[in-house]
Design a protein around this motif. Structure first.
Motif, short mmCIF file in Angstrom:
data_model
loop_
_atom_site.label_atom_id
_atom_site.label_comp_id
_atom_site.label_asym_id
_atom_site.label_seq_id
_atom_site.Cartn_x
_atom_site.Cartn_y
_atom_site.Cartn_z
N GLU A 34 1.03 -1.04 0.19
CA GLU A 34 0.05 0.13 0.15
C GLU A 34 0.79 1.38 -0.06
N GLU A 144 -4.22 0.46 -6.16
CA GLU A 144 -4.14 1.56 -4.96
C GLU A 144 -5.61 1.48 -4.50
N ARG A 145 -6.44 1.69 -5.44
CA ARG A 145 -7.89 2.04 -4.99
C ARG A 145 -8.40 0.77 -4.08
N TYR A 148 -6.66 0.95 -0.61
CA TYR A 148 -7.26 1.82 0.19
C TYR A 148 -8.73 1.85 0.66
N ARG A 151 -7.94 -0.79 3.52
CA ARG A 151 -7.42 -0.21 4.83
C ARG A 151 -8.68 0.36 5.60
N SER A 152 -9.58 1.22 4.77
CA SER A 152 -10.71 1.80 5.43
C SER A 152 -11.70 0.95 6.10
#
Length: 156
Positions: A34, A144-145, A148, A151-152
């Motif tokens: 990440e 990448e998206r 993310y 992670r969220s």
């Protein structure tokens, strides 16, 4: 070698080493991935646009690519799949995005360039930039998206 090429080579090496050393049940590599992907994005962008007169030379080993994809998919488990913007949620419809596919395609493109570096550094740059423009750039953005999103949702 330009500083941009040196940086791209360093990040490509780090990426490939990370993929090659992934282990079962240790998802810390996803956190490192990440953090690495935005650096990769910046490094490939710094190389500029490809020389359109050059022909892209990647001839992937499809068996090796598939083996890596299967292994990454197995390791990622429920973290692998994601919805693409055009996916329609209907009975039997599955997610079409795959982090394993994204990471595998990026790996194959970067590894190809790294193998060219010693003998044809100009070709490595051309292939990285051409491949980014026509293929692996979208995989990079999607990975990448998705990271993310993981992670969220506290899944990293």
């Amino acid at each position: 070698m330009s500083p941009q090429f040196t940086e791209m080579s360093k990040i490509a090496t780090n990426y490939c080493n990370m993929i090659e050393s992934v282990q079962d049940a240790d998802f810390s590599w996803l956190e490192r991935m990440e953090r690495l992907l935005p650096k990769l994005h910046a490094a490939i962008s710094a190389l500029g646009d490809p020389d359109s007169a050059k022909e892209f030379s990647l001839a992937p080993d499809l068996d090796a690519r598939f083996e890596l994809f299967v292994e990454l998919r197995r390791l990622l488990g429920h973290r692998d799949g994601y919805w693409m913007e055009f996916d329609v949620a209907q009975d039997g419809q599955t997610m079409t995005g795959s982090l394993a596919d994204d990471l595998t395609d990026i790996y194959c493109e970067l590894k190809h360039g790294l193998l060219l570096m010693d003998h044809e550094p100009g070709r490595a740059i051309d292939d990285w930039t051409s491949g980014y423009k026509v293929h692996w750039g979208q995989h990079l953005v999607d990975a990448e998206r998705h990271l993310y999103e993981l992670r969220s949702r506290d899944q990293l």
